[in-house]
Design a protein around this motif. Structure first.
Motif, mmCIF file in Angstrom:
data_model
loop_
_atom_site.group_PDB
_atom_site.id
_atom_site.type_symbol
_atom_site.label_atom_id
_atom_site.label_comp_id
_atom_site.label_asym_id
_atom_site.label_seq_id
_atom_site.Cartn_x
_atom_site.Cartn_y
_atom_site.Cartn_z
ATOM 1 N N LEU A 406 0.827 -1.209 0.000
ATOM 2 C CA LEU A 406 0.000 0.000 0.000
ATOM 3 C C LEU A 406 0.858 1.255 0.000
ATOM 4 N N GLN A 407 1.981 1.178 0.695
ATOM 5 C CA GLN A 407 2.906 2.315 0.695
ATOM 6 C C GLN A 407 3.409 2.604 -0.722
ATOM 7 N N CYS A 410 0.557 4.153 -2.869
ATOM 8 C CA CYS A 410 0.339 5.563 -2.530
ATOM 9 C C CYS A 410 1.471 6.440 -3.042
ATOM 10 N N GLU A 411 2.667 5.862 -3.126
ATOM 11 C CA GLU A 411 3.792 6.610 -3.695
ATOM 12 C C GLU A 411 3.580 6.817 -5.196
ATOM 13 N N ASP A 413 0.530 6.912 -6.641
ATOM 14 C CA ASP A 413 -0.722 7.643 -6.858
ATOM 15 C C ASP A 413 -1.048 8.478 -5.628
ATOM 16 N N SER A 415 -3.401 10.390 -5.051
ATOM 17 C CA SER A 415 -4.813 10.508 -4.690
ATOM 18 C C SER A 415 -5.323 9.288 -3.927
ATOM 19 N N LEU A 416 -4.434 8.322 -3.638
ATOM 20 C CA LEU A 416 -4.726 7.233 -2.706
ATOM 21 C C LEU A 416 -4.135 7.584 -1.348
ATOM 22 N N GLN A 417 -4.843 7.246 -0.288
ATOM 23 C CA GLN A 417 -4.325 7.463 1.065
ATOM 24 C C GLN A 417 -4.651 6.249 1.926
ATOM 25 N N VAL A 418 -3.739 5.912 2.840
ATOM 26 C CA VAL A 418 -3.958 4.803 3.769
ATOM 27 C C VAL A 418 -4.067 5.355 5.181
ATOM 28 N N LEU A 429 -8.222 2.133 3.100
ATOM 29 C CA LEU A 429 -7.683 2.713 1.868
ATOM 30 C C LEU A 429 -8.701 3.705 1.320
ATOM 31 N N GLY A 431 -9.772 6.553 -1.651
ATOM 32 C CA GLY A 431 -9.526 6.867 -3.054
ATOM 33 C C GLY A 431 -10.574 7.800 -3.621
#
Length: 679
Positions: A406-407, A410-411, A413, A415-418, A429, A431
């Motif tokens: 997931l890290q 997110c790196e 994209d 606009s993705l956040q965890v 997650l 999005g």
């Protein structure tokens, strides 16, 4: 600034709404440039642009794809950007390093609104752009061209100007008249167009359209205006120079048309890019990139590729970068030019080029890199996420692997956040929408070998008290040695919403020694983590008013336990109620959809419209302000996009807690009890 010569490679980003034909257009541009022996198709899944498994599965672009080519001895990198609004962060990043954008639309004036956010971004960032009306092979497209142009002008801050008009036979477009040169061309599959005699039937339309084009150019050129007022025919060179200058400065937008599927009008489009797109040095100056003689590279996309590792896709703004050299303390391990999924190894890259730099592990998207340091450059903020999924692995022991995967996503994209929710013990997650999140789950499986289950995240409900009480809590336990003894009296009362937790002691005569006060408070706080309804307790006041102790058997642990006993027995007497989080939402929509956005709010349990106003800086758009319970927010973005042709969006933030009673509250409490039992 360096990098301004005619030989400097340039970058064109291909953007536009979903299904407008961007990937097909890049395929056609590469074909006419001789970079492809034959074209692929989106349907067959063999295009240069949509090479990833996720793109092929959906027959749509889900990430920016790059391909280098040469046209008329000029080097280009084409970037095919996703059209879905859920992947607009990808497009925004590509546009930040592009010299020019090609905005692809289809010949339906009713769909013009779908391009509004893209045009707004281009106008705000002063990115030079041209419009290409695609799919003109469709019957009736020629007759709708003016309507399309008018609809597009309604969502563009810059004036749009036709630079060609169609020649038609019946419903079909067979060629075009170039309004700059006044030459007529007939489409030819092998050469794009053959020069033909200008048909008399189009002369009136050609004169009118050319006059309109010249008048728009004259708005930015006093000399040309004087020529027009004096009925002087301006020379071809002057018109061409004016057009190129105005496009460079993002003063107006040329509009062309054709068919990517049939390669019609594609060479004319490429010719326009070659004549009117700025070079890298001009783009760098527009972006405020610092001048200098040394190397400066900017990373605009990060990819974690299988078997290769991390790739930092970058544009060289000045100087050159060679394999093995260091940038900001990171050694470049491999330089590759990209052509879809193919990588072409290079020894070095020069100003203007776009290349993938290998193993730049400490480098992030957006960063500028010189030989000695990182440089912070202007970059768009990450979009606020609007939809969430709670994730957990199906295999035990995969948690660490999931965190690392997931890290990396997110790196890649922004606009993705965890979010790791400590209260609910969920990994969430966030999005931009349903497809965005499903695509991320597909990547977890295909690229990282992770089987992940997902469900909507838990809502962070709270509970509080509505009545006051006085309660006694005693803990007495006798064993063979020292026993345990703690004895407290509490006065408990509710506090106004948002006050939080207050603890005080009003002990008289030392019936409870001061050294136990901290343990007693800690016992209350520990109990508040899960109240009688199953949720954290907030907004209460607890006063220690009496108690007793034993000189030998009393301890911190005994008094902490006594405090928990008192709270457990006192809570039901305080009439606990459930509190649900209410979000404040700002919904952005074109004005024609404002009433639909309001109905979306009021159609949800507890939804409350606060009002609406014009959206600052957005002509013809409104912002609807509302309160919506967080429990009702799950699919708001899905419904909003279906109501607004995909262009509606919102921002949100927690606003307050509000009592939830009746059957709705009972359902929440029952669900939490069931979840705890299962766990």
């Amino acid at each position: 600034m360096s990098g301004n010569s005619q030989s400097t490679p340039r970058v064109a980003a291909i953007v536009g709404p979903y299904l407008s034909g961007k990937t097909s257009l890049m395929e056609s541009l590469l074909f006419v440039a001789g970079a492809l022996p034959r074209k692929g198709s989106v349907k067959e899944g063999n295009t240069v642009g949509d090479a990833s498994m996720e793109a092929k599965a959906r027959q749509m672009s889900v990430e920016a794809s790059l391909a280098a080519c040469t046209y008329q001895d000029q080097a280009w990198t084409l970037i095919d950007c996703p059209g879905s609004v859920e992947f607009s962060q990808e497009a925004a990043h590509a546009l930040m390093v592009a010299d020019i954008a090609v905005v692809v639309v289809d010949p339906d004036p009713n769909r013009a609104l779908m391009v509004a956010p893209t045009l707004k971004f281009l106008d705000d960032h002063k990115v030079p752009h041209v419009v290409f009306v695609n799919k003109m092979e469709a019957p009736g497209s020629a007759s709708r061209l003016k309507d399309v142009l008018g609809a597009l002008q309604g969502v563009s801050e810059r004036p749009l100007v036709l630079v060609e008009i169609p020649i038609r036979e019946g419903d079909q477009i067979t060629g075009y008249v170039d309004l700059i040169s006044e030459h007529a061309y007939k489409y030819d599959a092998a050469r794009d167009a053959d020069l033909v005699t200008l048909p008399e039937s189009v002369l009136p339309e050609e004169h009118e359209a050319r006059q309109q084009m010249l008048e728009k150019l004259a708005d930015f050129d006093d000399h040309l205006m004087e020529e027009l007022l004096g009925d002087v025919v301006p020379p071809l060179e002057e018109i061409s120079e004016d057009m190129a200058k105005d496009v460079h400065e993002d003063l107006l937008v040329p509009v062309l048309f054709g068919s990517a599927d049939r390669d019609a009008g594609i060479r004319r489009l490429f010719q326009t890019l070659c004549e009117e797109a700025p070079f890298a040095g001009e783009t760098a100056a527009r972006l405020g990139i610092p001048e200098g003689n040394g190397t400066l590279v900017q990373v605009f996309k990060t990819v974690h590729a299988q078997h290769v590792g991390k790739l930092s896709i970058s544009r060289v703004w000045r100087g050159e970068v060679a394999d093995g050299t260091s940038l900001a303390g990171n050694r470049v391990s491999g330089i590759n030019r990209l052509f879809g999924s193919q990588q072409i190894k290079l020894q070095k890259a020069t100003a203007g080029e776009v290349v993938a730099l290998g193993r730049m592990d400490e480098v992030k998207t957006s960063e500028g890199l010189t030989a000695s340091a990182k440089v912070q450059l202007t970059w768009p903020e990450p979009l606020q996420p609007m939809l969430a999924l709670s994730l957990h692995t199906t295999k035990s022991g995969d948690d660490v692997k999931l965190s690392l995967a997931l890290q990396k996503l997110c790196e890649e994209d922004a606009s993705l956040q965890v979010e790791q929710n400590a209260e609910t013990q969920e990994r969430v997650l966030w999005g931009q929408g349903e497809v965005h999140l499903k695509c991320a789950l597909d990547k977890l499986k295909s690229r990282f070998g992770l089987d992940v289950q997902s469900h909507p995240p838990l809502v962070p409900y709270r509970e509080t008290f509505t009545k006051a009480t006085k309660i006694h809590g005693r803990h007495k336990h006798q064993t063979g040695g020292h026993g345990q003894f703690g004895d407290v009296w509490f006065e408990i009362k509710p506090l106004p919403r948002g006050t939080g937790f207050q603890f005080e002691e009003r002990i008289v005569g030392g019936v409870v020694p001061k050294n136990f006060f901290g343990a007693i408070e800690h016992g209350v706080v520990d109990w508040m983590k899960r109240g009688p309804l199953g949720f954290p307790v907030v907004d209460i006041h607890v006063a220690l008013v009496d108690g007793s102790y034993h000189t030998v058997d009393s301890s911190d642990m005994a008094f902490k336990t006594a405090a928990r006993i008192a709270m457990t027995e006192g809570a039901p007497l305080c009439h606990p109620v459930l509190l649900e989080p209410i979000t404040e939402v700002q919904i952005s929509v074109p004005s024609e959809f404002t009433s639909k956005a309001q109905r979306l709010v009021t159609g949800r349990r507890g939804g409350q419209v606060l009002g609406f106003d014009a959206k600052p800086g957005w002509n013809g758009w409104d912002v609807v302000s509302a309160y919506i319970p967080q429990a009702e927010m799950g699919d708001v973005i899905v419904e909003l996009r279906s109501l607004t042709m995909g262009v509606g969006s919102f921002t949100w933030s927690f606003h307050h807690l509000q009592e939830l009673v009746g059957r709705d509250a009972d359902k929440v409490v029952e669900a939490r009890k069931a979840a705890k039992t299962t766990a």
